[in-house]
Structures are given as structure tokens and as C-alpha cells.
Design a protein around this motif. Sequence first.
Motif, PDB file in Angstrom:
ATOM      1  N   ARG A 128      29.983  45.153  35.770  1.00 58.65           N
ATOM      2  CA  ARG A 128      30.196  44.504  37.056  1.00 58.65           C
ATOM      3  C   ARG A 128      30.199  45.532  38.187  1.00 58.65           C
ATOM      4  O   ARG A 128      30.517  46.715  37.990  1.00 58.65           O
ATOM      5  CB  ARG A 128      31.530  43.746  37.064  1.00 58.65           C
ATOM      6  CG  ARG A 128      31.652  42.708  35.961  1.00 58.65           C
ATOM      7  CD  ARG A 128      33.043  42.080  35.969  1.00 58.65           C
ATOM      8  NE  ARG A 128      33.222  41.192  37.118  1.00 58.65           N
ATOM      9  CZ  ARG A 128      32.997  39.876  37.086  1.00 58.65           C
ATOM     10  NH1 ARG A 128      32.574  39.295  35.956  1.00 58.65           N
ATOM     11  NH2 ARG A 128      33.195  39.139  38.149  1.00 58.65           N
ATOM     12  N   PRO A 148      40.429  35.212  37.911  1.00 61.19           N
ATOM     13  CA  PRO A 148      41.880  34.982  37.886  1.00 61.19           C
ATOM     14  C   PRO A 148      42.297  33.777  37.040  1.00 61.19           C
ATOM     15  O   PRO A 148      43.379  33.795  36.438  1.00 61.19           O
ATOM     16  CB  PRO A 148      42.224  34.768  39.361  1.00 61.19           C
ATOM     17  CG  PRO A 148      41.175  35.535  40.103  1.00 61.19           C
ATOM     18  CD  PRO A 148      39.920  35.335  39.302  1.00 61.19           C
ATOM     19  N   GLU A 149      41.451  32.770  36.963  1.00 61.21           N
ATOM     20  CA  GLU A 149      41.762  31.599  36.134  1.00 61.21           C
ATOM     21  C   GLU A 149      41.919  32.004  34.664  1.00 61.21           C
ATOM     22  O   GLU A 149      42.820  31.522  33.963  1.00 61.21           O
ATOM     23  CB  GLU A 149      40.648  30.567  36.282  1.00 61.21           C
ATOM     24  CG  GLU A 149      40.662  29.437  35.271  1.00 61.21           C
ATOM     25  CD  GLU A 149      39.345  28.670  35.231  1.00 61.21           C
ATOM     26  OE1 GLU A 149      39.117  27.969  34.230  1.00 61.21           O
ATOM     27  OE2 GLU A 149      38.559  28.786  36.188  1.00 61.21           O
ATOM     28  N   ASP A 179      31.823  44.388  41.184  1.00 58.70           N
ATOM     29  CA  ASP A 179      32.827  43.843  42.092  1.00 58.70           C
ATOM     30  C   ASP A 179      34.171  44.514  41.800  1.00 58.70           C
ATOM     31  O   ASP A 179      34.227  45.574  41.187  1.00 58.70           O
ATOM     32  CB  ASP A 179      32.907  42.319  41.965  1.00 58.70           C
ATOM     33  CG  ASP A 179      33.366  41.862  40.581  1.00 58.70           C
ATOM     34  OD1 ASP A 179      33.580  42.720  39.687  1.00 58.70           O
ATOM     35  OD2 ASP A 179      33.530  40.645  40.373  1.00 58.70           O
ATOM     36  N   ARG A 180      35.270  43.888  42.203  1.00 54.58           N
ATOM     37  CA  ARG A 180      36.584  44.523  42.050  1.00 54.58           C
ATOM     38  C   ARG A 180      37.075  44.542  40.608  1.00 54.58           C
ATOM     39  O   ARG A 180      38.138  45.110  40.332  1.00 54.58           O
ATOM     40  CB  ARG A 180      37.613  43.839  42.952  1.00 54.58           C
ATOM     41  CG  ARG A 180      37.851  42.359  42.679  1.00 54.58           C
ATOM     42  CD  ARG A 180      38.588  41.729  43.852  1.00 54.58           C
ATOM     43  NE  ARG A 180      38.778  40.289  43.679  1.00 54.58           N
ATOM     44  CZ  ARG A 180      39.892  39.737  43.248  1.00 54.58           C
ATOM     45  NH1 ARG A 180      40.928  40.493  42.932  1.00 54.58           N
ATOM     46  NH2 ARG A 180      39.987  38.430  43.135  1.00 54.58           N
ATOM     47  N   TYR A 181      36.333  43.953  39.680  1.00 55.32           N
ATOM     48  CA  TYR A 181      36.699  43.978  38.262  1.00 55.32           C
ATOM     49  C   TYR A 181      35.807  44.908  37.438  1.00 55.32           C
ATOM     50  O   TYR A 181      35.893  44.910  36.207  1.00 55.32           O
ATOM     51  CB  TYR A 181      36.640  42.564  37.672  1.00 55.32           C
ATOM     52  CG  TYR A 181      37.718  41.649  38.225  1.00 55.32           C
ATOM     53  CD1 TYR A 181      39.018  41.730  37.765  1.00 55.32           C
ATOM     54  CD2 TYR A 181      37.412  40.714  39.214  1.00 55.32           C
ATOM     55  CE1 TYR A 181      40.007  40.902  38.272  1.00 55.32           C
ATOM     56  CE2 TYR A 181      38.392  39.872  39.726  1.00 55.32           C
ATOM     57  CZ  TYR A 181      39.690  39.969  39.262  1.00 55.32           C
ATOM     58  OH  TYR A 181      40.668  39.145  39.760  1.00 55.32           O
ATOM     59  N   ALA A 200      32.024  34.605  37.490  1.00 53.31           N
ATOM     60  CA  ALA A 200      32.014  34.886  38.921  1.00 53.31           C
ATOM     61  C   ALA A 200      33.363  35.489  39.318  1.00 53.31           C
ATOM     62  O   ALA A 200      34.384  35.254  38.665  1.00 53.31           O
ATOM     63  CB  ALA A 200      31.757  33.604  39.711  1.00 53.31           C
ATOM     64  N   THR A 201      33.371  36.251  40.383  1.00 55.85           N
ATOM     65  CA  THR A 201      34.596  36.939  40.798  1.00 55.85           C
ATOM     66  C   THR A 201      35.749  35.965  40.980  1.00 55.85           C
ATOM     67  O   THR A 201      36.878  36.244  40.550  1.00 55.85           O
ATOM     68  CB  THR A 201      34.348  37.714  42.106  1.00 55.85           C
ATOM     69  OG1 THR A 201      33.283  38.644  41.908  1.00 55.85           O
ATOM     70  CG2 THR A 201      35.598  38.461  42.539  1.00 55.85           C
ATOM     71  N   ASP A 202      35.469  34.807  41.585  1.00 51.45           N
ATOM     72  CA  ASP A 202      36.573  33.871  41.845  1.00 51.45           C
ATOM     73  C   ASP A 202      36.996  33.101  40.599  1.00 51.45           C
ATOM     74  O   ASP A 202      38.005  32.385  40.636  1.00 51.45           O
ATOM     75  CB  ASP A 202      36.209  32.911  42.983  1.00 51.45           C
ATOM     76  CG  ASP A 202      34.985  32.045  42.684  1.00 51.45           C
ATOM     77  OD1 ASP A 202      34.402  32.171  41.582  1.00 51.45           O
ATOM     78  OD2 ASP A 202      34.603  31.240  43.561  1.00 51.45           O
ATOM     79  N   GLU A 203      36.259  33.231  39.488  1.00 52.66           N
ATOM     80  CA  GLU A 203      36.662  32.602  38.228  1.00 52.66           C
ATOM     81  C   GLU A 203      37.606  33.479  37.410  1.00 52.66           C
ATOM     82  O   GLU A 203      38.355  32.975  36.567  1.00 52.66           O
ATOM     83  CB  GLU A 203      35.441  32.328  37.353  1.00 52.66           C
ATOM     84  CG  GLU A 203      34.504  31.247  37.808  1.00 52.66           C
ATOM     85  CD  GLU A 203      33.374  31.088  36.802  1.00 52.66           C
ATOM     86  OE1 GLU A 203      33.393  30.074  36.067  1.00 52.66           O
ATOM     87  OE2 GLU A 203      32.501  31.967  36.739  1.00 52.66           O
ATOM     88  N   GLU A 206      46.280  41.953  35.711  1.00 50.25           N
ATOM     89  CA  GLU A 206      46.520  40.607  36.248  1.00 50.25           C
ATOM     90  C   GLU A 206      46.999  39.657  35.154  1.00 50.25           C
ATOM     91  O   GLU A 206      47.896  38.829  35.384  1.00 50.25           O
ATOM     92  CB  GLU A 206      45.256  40.069  36.912  1.00 50.25           C
ATOM     93  CG  GLU A 206      44.938  40.765  38.227  1.00 50.25           C
ATOM     94  CD  GLU A 206      43.738  40.167  38.944  1.00 50.25           C
ATOM     95  OE1 GLU A 206      43.097  39.240  38.381  1.00 50.25           O
ATOM     96  OE2 GLU A 206      43.435  40.618  40.064  1.00 50.25           O
TER      97      GLU A 206
END
Length: 359
Positions: free
Chosen positions: A190, A148-149, A192-194, A143-146, A207
Motif C-alpha cells: 500500500r 478501520p471496520e 496510503d497511511r497503512y 480501501a483506506t476507509d474500509e 488500531e
Amino acid sequence: MPSLFSSHQLGGLTLPNRTVMAPMSRVRAAAGGLATPAMAVYYAQRASAGLIVSEGVQPSLVGQSNPGTPGLHTDEQRDSWRQVTDAVHVNGGRIFAQLMHGGRVSHPDTTGFQPVGPSAVPGEGSVFTPNGPRPMPVPRALATDEVPEHARSYADAARRAVDAGFDGVELHGANGYLISQFLSSNANLRDDRYGGSVANRVRFAVEAATATVEAVGAARTGIRLSPGGGGIWGVWENDAVELNTALLAELARLDLAYVHVTATADDDVLLRLREAWPGTLIVNPAVPGGPRPAGPADADRWLGLGADLISFGRAFLANPDLVERLRTGLPIAPVDTETFYQGGDAGYITYPAYRHAVA
């Protein structure tokens, strides 16, 4: 033109020669991803290299690709590496840890987790598991919010690497592993932004590098790339020049210690990247999976074309004294491919230095 045996300044390190021992998986780690005394011997034997880049080291458990590989995501793993870095330094060497998140190139039999990747697209081929080779499963799309981890996992491992005595780290952005998957035009679907545009597909690599530089400093951070993808684990980049020059422009702002490229693209592509990268460039001239290891003629050719350092893989396995053999024109011993991944000391720390005949 510099000589293979002239010195080179790499960040805060003065390399006594321009040979680099390339990262090569040897799957000799102990249970729990711990480095072992045999690993300390193996790397110390090859400390005459200008720089050693370690085998791929997973920055997280879900990032482990194969069984028997070492990690840098626990304090126990960090502590186990000190015997390795101490042995290399005592023998006069310098060593970076290669941080390798396998992404989709993994299996639940190895990690206990479904592999993750930029998209739910499986890799091509079989991956090693504790139960033998298995086809790679469909990964879970992050998922997009995953995302960066997973970028930060490289930085967290880099901190442990430096604490363990490594001189720096190399992010494994090549050969079809996680960073390479995000760069890919066929593994990354994808929207999204990635994903999608070149600017979006380089974002994960940038990143991860940015987080690592913030953690341990630019002079301690390098990255390895395989322009074009080479089809390794099914990864391709159909816009290799545009993609990699855009990535290098972003990485140049970080002032990384080096970029390390493999011969997965034609010379003209690699020369375009030499022009685009203002810092130290390491070239591995051997074609991945090709019929022969790189030799002195390959090294001289690429030094003449503008490379700063030359990495050797298979030649370093069977020749712990490779630098001296290259310097004096001694024969390069062949490697036993059967012992690459079989475990144990045979074909690992049993290769001798050159023995001169008694007159």
C-alpha cells in the motif's frame, strides 16, 4: 530464574504455572461456526495449563480462513461458547479466545466472499475449502476507509468472547493472517497511511489492539506475533527488528496483558524483542512446521533467557495432562498428525492421561 511450575500474575489472573496451551486449529466446529460439546471436553481436559489460548476464532464471516472453524460474530456463536468456558472454569482453568481474521488466507468456496487483504497479492500455497484444497485467489485490496471496520471486528468479537465467559482474547497477529499481512513487507504494498513505512505498516495492528482494549480492557487483551514472518503463507518481514520494536513501543502504551511470539526469527531477534517489551512475554520455542514439538529443555532455556510463560502446541494435543508429565518427567506421547483436521472425536478427545503400570 522462575520455574515452569511457579505461578505468574497475568492481569487479573493468577496462573498456577507458566505453561500455555498454544492456539491450534482443529476444525471441529458445527455448522454456522458454533462451538460443540466435544470442544468443551477437549479444552476442559487440558485445563491444568496455566493458560489456554483457543483455536483461531473468526471475528467476521469474511475473516473465516478454513471450513469447520468457530466464530464469534453472531450471538448464537457467543452462546455456544459458554459450554466451553464453563467446562474449563469448572476444571480450574483459564482460557483466552484467539481472534483470527484470515485476510487473504481464505477462499470464496468457504465464505461466499472474495478474500480481502492489504494489497491484491495472493498468498502462497493452497487453502482448505469445502471442496478440497484450492490455491488462494487474489484478494481484494481494502480501501483506506474500509480498514478501520476490519480493525473494529476484533473488538466486536472480543465483547462477545467476554460475554461468553472467556477470560480474555488474543489477537492473531502472526502466521500470515490479516494483521501479519499488514505488518509484512511483501504482502502489504500500500501507499496510503497503512502501508510503506514501518509506522504505517504497524498502524492496523495498533488500531485493532486499541479498539479491543477499549472494548474489554487491557488486562484481557494479548497479541501473538511471528517476527520475520517465517514465510508462512508467503509472508515475510524484511525489517523484523525495526518493525516489531516499533510495534511493541505502540502496544506498550496500551499496557496489554501479554505479547506471544513464535520462533520464526533467530534468537537474537527474539531477545531484542524481550528487551523492548516491558510486560509479560510468552515464547513458543517450536519452529513452525519443524520436526519436533517444544519440550522441557526448550522451556527452561527460554525461561532463562527472560520469557515469562512458555507455550506448547503439539505436545498438548496428545497429552491432556502435559503439565503433570512435565512436572514429574513422564514420557510425552506422540501426536497422530493424520487426525489434526479430520473431524470427529478420534485424535481429539481420545488421548488419555498417562497410565502408570501396576506393580
